[in-house]
Write a protein that holds these residues in place. Structure first.
Motif, PDB file in Angstrom:
ATOM      1  N   LYS A 116       8.545  13.995  -4.609  1.00 36.29           N
ATOM      2  CA  LYS A 116       7.884  12.792  -4.098  1.00 36.29           C
ATOM      3  C   LYS A 116       8.881  11.666  -3.844  1.00 36.29           C
ATOM      4  N   LYS A 117       8.432  10.661  -3.111  1.00 35.80           N
ATOM      5  CA  LYS A 117       9.230   9.470  -2.843  1.00 35.80           C
ATOM      6  C   LYS A 117       8.946   8.408  -3.909  1.00 35.80           C
ATOM      7  N   ILE A 118      10.011   7.906  -4.507  1.00 37.61           N
ATOM      8  CA  ILE A 118       9.882   6.854  -5.519  1.00 37.61           C
ATOM      9  C   ILE A 118      10.734   5.665  -5.088  1.00 37.61           C
ATOM     10  N   ALA A 119      10.116   4.505  -4.963  1.00 40.39           N
ATOM     11  CA  ALA A 119      10.858   3.291  -4.630  1.00 40.39           C
ATOM     12  C   ALA A 119      11.436   2.699  -5.911  1.00 40.39           C
ATOM     13  N   ALA A 120      12.702   2.328  -5.860  1.00 37.81           N
ATOM     14  CA  ALA A 120      13.360   1.716  -7.012  1.00 37.81           C
ATOM     15  C   ALA A 120      14.540   0.890  -6.536  1.00 37.81           C
ATOM     16  N   THR A 121      14.844  -0.173  -7.254  1.00 37.25           N
ATOM     17  CA  THR A 121      15.980  -1.020  -6.924  1.00 37.25           C
ATOM     18  C   THR A 121      17.179  -0.550  -7.724  1.00 37.25           C
ATOM     19  N   LYS A 122      18.154   0.039  -7.051  1.00 30.82           N
ATOM     20  CA  LYS A 122      19.287   0.669  -7.723  1.00 30.82           C
ATOM     21  C   LYS A 122      20.009  -0.307  -8.639  1.00 30.82           C
ATOM     22  N   GLY A 123      20.317   0.178  -9.858  1.00 27.57           N
ATOM     23  CA  GLY A 123      21.065  -0.612 -10.817  1.00 27.57           C
ATOM     24  C   GLY A 123      20.235  -1.516 -11.703  1.00 27.57           C
ATOM     25  N   THR A 124      18.927  -1.611 -11.448  1.00 28.74           N
ATOM     26  CA  THR A 124      18.061  -2.489 -12.240  1.00 28.74           C
ATOM     27  C   THR A 124      17.402  -1.713 -13.376  1.00 28.74           C
ATOM     28  N   ASP A 125      16.773  -2.441 -14.293  1.00 30.47           N
ATOM     29  CA  ASP A 125      16.062  -1.795 -15.399  1.00 30.47           C
ATOM     30  C   ASP A 125      15.031  -0.774 -14.912  1.00 30.47           C
TER      31      ASP A 125
ATOM     32  N   GLU B 162       1.879  -0.043  -1.686  1.00 26.76           N
ATOM     33  CA  GLU B 162       0.570  -0.462  -1.197  1.00 26.76           C
ATOM     34  C   GLU B 162       0.280   0.098   0.195  1.00 26.76           C
ATOM     35  N   ARG B 163       1.333   0.304   0.983  1.00 28.02           N
ATOM     36  CA  ARG B 163       1.158   0.854   2.337  1.00 28.02           C
ATOM     37  C   ARG B 163       1.238   2.380   2.363  1.00 28.02           C
ATOM     38  N   LYS B 164       1.372   2.963   1.159  1.00 23.13           N
ATOM     39  CA  LYS B 164       1.447   4.421   1.006  1.00 23.13           C
ATOM     40  C   LYS B 164       2.673   5.016   1.712  1.00 23.13           C
ATOM     41  N   GLN B 165       3.738   4.230   1.792  1.00 20.79           N
ATOM     42  CA  GLN B 165       5.000   4.709   2.358  1.00 20.79           C
ATOM     43  C   GLN B 165       5.829   5.452   1.309  1.00 20.79           C
ATOM     44  N   VAL B 166       5.504   5.222   0.035  1.00 18.20           N
ATOM     45  CA  VAL B 166       6.116   5.952  -1.072  1.00 18.20           C
ATOM     46  C   VAL B 166       4.987   6.406  -1.993  1.00 18.20           C
ATOM     47  N   ASP B 167       5.296   7.396  -2.838  1.00 20.06           N
ATOM     48  CA  ASP B 167       4.274   7.924  -3.760  1.00 20.06           C
ATOM     49  C   ASP B 167       4.231   7.164  -5.070  1.00 20.06           C
ATOM     50  N   ALA B 168       5.350   6.537  -5.425  1.00 18.22           N
ATOM     51  CA  ALA B 168       5.426   5.786  -6.674  1.00 18.22           C
ATOM     52  C   ALA B 168       6.459   4.674  -6.506  1.00 18.22           C
ATOM     53  N   TRP B 169       6.368   3.696  -7.368  1.00 20.43           N
ATOM     54  CA  TRP B 169       7.291   2.559  -7.339  1.00 20.43           C
ATOM     55  C   TRP B 169       7.658   2.200  -8.768  1.00 20.43           C
TER      56      TRP B 169
ATOM     57  N   ALA C 154      -3.329  -0.563  -7.917  1.00 19.66           N
ATOM     58  CA  ALA C 154      -2.296   0.394  -8.342  1.00 19.66           C
ATOM     59  C   ALA C 154      -2.540   0.769  -9.803  1.00 19.66           C
ATOM     60  N   THR C 155      -2.173   1.991 -10.158  1.00 21.85           N
ATOM     61  CA  THR C 155      -2.353   2.437 -11.538  1.00 21.85           C
ATOM     62  C   THR C 155      -0.995   2.622 -12.202  1.00 21.85           C
ATOM     63  N   LEU C 156      -0.952   2.361 -13.485  1.00 22.25           N
ATOM     64  CA  LEU C 156       0.273   2.515 -14.256  1.00 22.25           C
ATOM     65  C   LEU C 156       0.427   3.993 -14.614  1.00 22.25           C
ATOM     66  N   LEU C 157       1.454   4.626 -14.082  1.00 23.91           N
ATOM     67  CA  LEU C 157       1.658   6.056 -14.291  1.00 23.91           C
ATOM     68  C   LEU C 157       2.290   6.353 -15.638  1.00 23.91           C
ATOM     69  N   TYR C 158       3.307   5.589 -16.017  1.00 23.12           N
ATOM     70  CA  TYR C 158       4.053   5.904 -17.243  1.00 23.12           C
ATOM     71  C   TYR C 158       4.704   4.643 -17.787  1.00 23.12           C
ATOM     72  N   ARG C 159       4.615   4.491 -19.087  1.00 26.42           N
ATOM     73  CA  ARG C 159       5.251   3.355 -19.761  1.00 26.42           C
ATOM     74  C   ARG C 159       5.854   3.854 -21.057  1.00 26.42           C
ATOM     75  N   ASN C 160       7.092   3.461 -21.324  1.00 24.02           N
ATOM     76  CA  ASN C 160       7.767   3.840 -22.571  1.00 24.02           C
ATOM     77  C   ASN C 160       8.703   2.712 -22.948  1.00 24.02           C
ATOM     78  N   VAL C 161       8.269   1.869 -23.885  1.00 29.23           N
ATOM     79  CA  VAL C 161       9.081   0.701 -24.245  1.00 29.23           C
ATOM     80  C   VAL C 161      10.391   1.111 -24.910  1.00 29.23           C
ATOM     81  N   GLY C 162      10.469   2.357 -25.369  1.00 27.63           N
ATOM     82  CA  GLY C 162      11.710   2.840 -25.961  1.00 27.63           C
ATOM     83  C   GLY C 162      12.853   2.920 -24.961  1.00 27.63           C
ATOM     84  N   PHE C 163      12.530   2.895 -23.674  1.00 31.54           N
ATOM     85  CA  PHE C 163      13.563   2.952 -22.637  1.00 31.54           C
ATOM     86  C   PHE C 163      14.057   1.557 -22.246  1.00 31.54           C
ATOM     87  N   ASN C 164      13.432   0.525 -22.789  1.00 37.39           N
ATOM     88  CA  ASN C 164      13.798  -0.834 -22.376  1.00 37.39           C
ATOM     89  C   ASN C 164      15.223  -1.173 -22.792  1.00 37.39           C
TER      90      ASN C 164
END
Length: 200
Positions: free
Chosen positions: A9-18, A52-59, A75-85
């Motif tokens: 799938k396509k996942i949008a992410a800002t490289k180098g950020t948390d 929101e425009r369905k251009q990616v499957d996850a963000w 939008a729905t929250l797919l996964y959360r793990n505060v241990g990765f913070n």
């Protein structure tokens, strides 16, 4: 949908950020890696729009944009793990710390006062955040519901989280070659300033 369903799938992410670091750790937790997905490197607001425009499957988002997408776009929250913070810290130049320790203490005291007020006044805090950030109140409340206000003194777990993040940044060639990230984090991370002020 779960994490394993992101394969291919396509996942949008800002490289180098948390959120980017979080995405790689989340994929790894289910035996996937960045080659199993299509990472689309977008800035945070653009990632939200693409989802929101369905251009990616996850963000891989962050608040308040993430809370806004949930409340306003469904939008729905797919996964959360505060241990990765990789926890936020206050940074100061060593020379300034040596020459102006009273300024550092004043800043930490202000942060601690604000933290205690925030914990004691959640409704006022939400109203303040909404007003100053020009957010709808329900978005501000959702953001604050997942904001940890319990940490006031850096600990070994903060060092471990930063070192884990550093290892990924090294793998992604986002730090200077030859940098010993664990050593750098250990040398630069010092909780003595907070320990002195908070325990007074």
């Amino acid at each position: 949908m779960n994490l394993r369903d992101l394969k291919g799938k396509k996942i949008a992410a800002t490289k180098g950020t948390d959120p980017f670091l979080f995405t790689l750790q989340a994929l790894d937790s289910v035996g996937l890696n960045k080659r199993d997905v299509e990472l689309v490197h977008l800035q945070h607001p653009d990632g939200k729009t693409a989802l929101e425009r369905k251009q990616v499957d996850a963000w891989a988002g962050l608040d308040p944009l993430m809370a806004s997408a949930q409340v306003q776009s469904g939008a729905t929250l797919l996964y959360r793990n505060v241990g990765f913070n990789s926890y936020s810290v206050l940074s100061v130049k060593e020379n300034f710390a040596k020459t102006s320790p009273e300024a550092i203490e004043a800043v930490i005291k202000a942060y601690e006062q604000a933290r205690q007020w925030a914990k004691a006044n959640p409704d006022k805090l939400a109203e303040l955040l909404a007003r100053e950030s020009k957010l709808p109140l329900n978005v501000a409340k959702l953001q604050l519901s997942r904001t940890n206000l319990d940490q006031n003194i850096p600990t070994a777990k903060h060092i471990a989280a930063l070192q884990k993040a550093g290892a990924i940044l090294t793998e992604e060639n986002l730090v200077r070659k030859g940098t010993h990230v664990n050593q750098v984090v250990t040398q630069l991370f010092d909780g003595k300033y907070a320990q002195k002020v908070v325990k007074q």
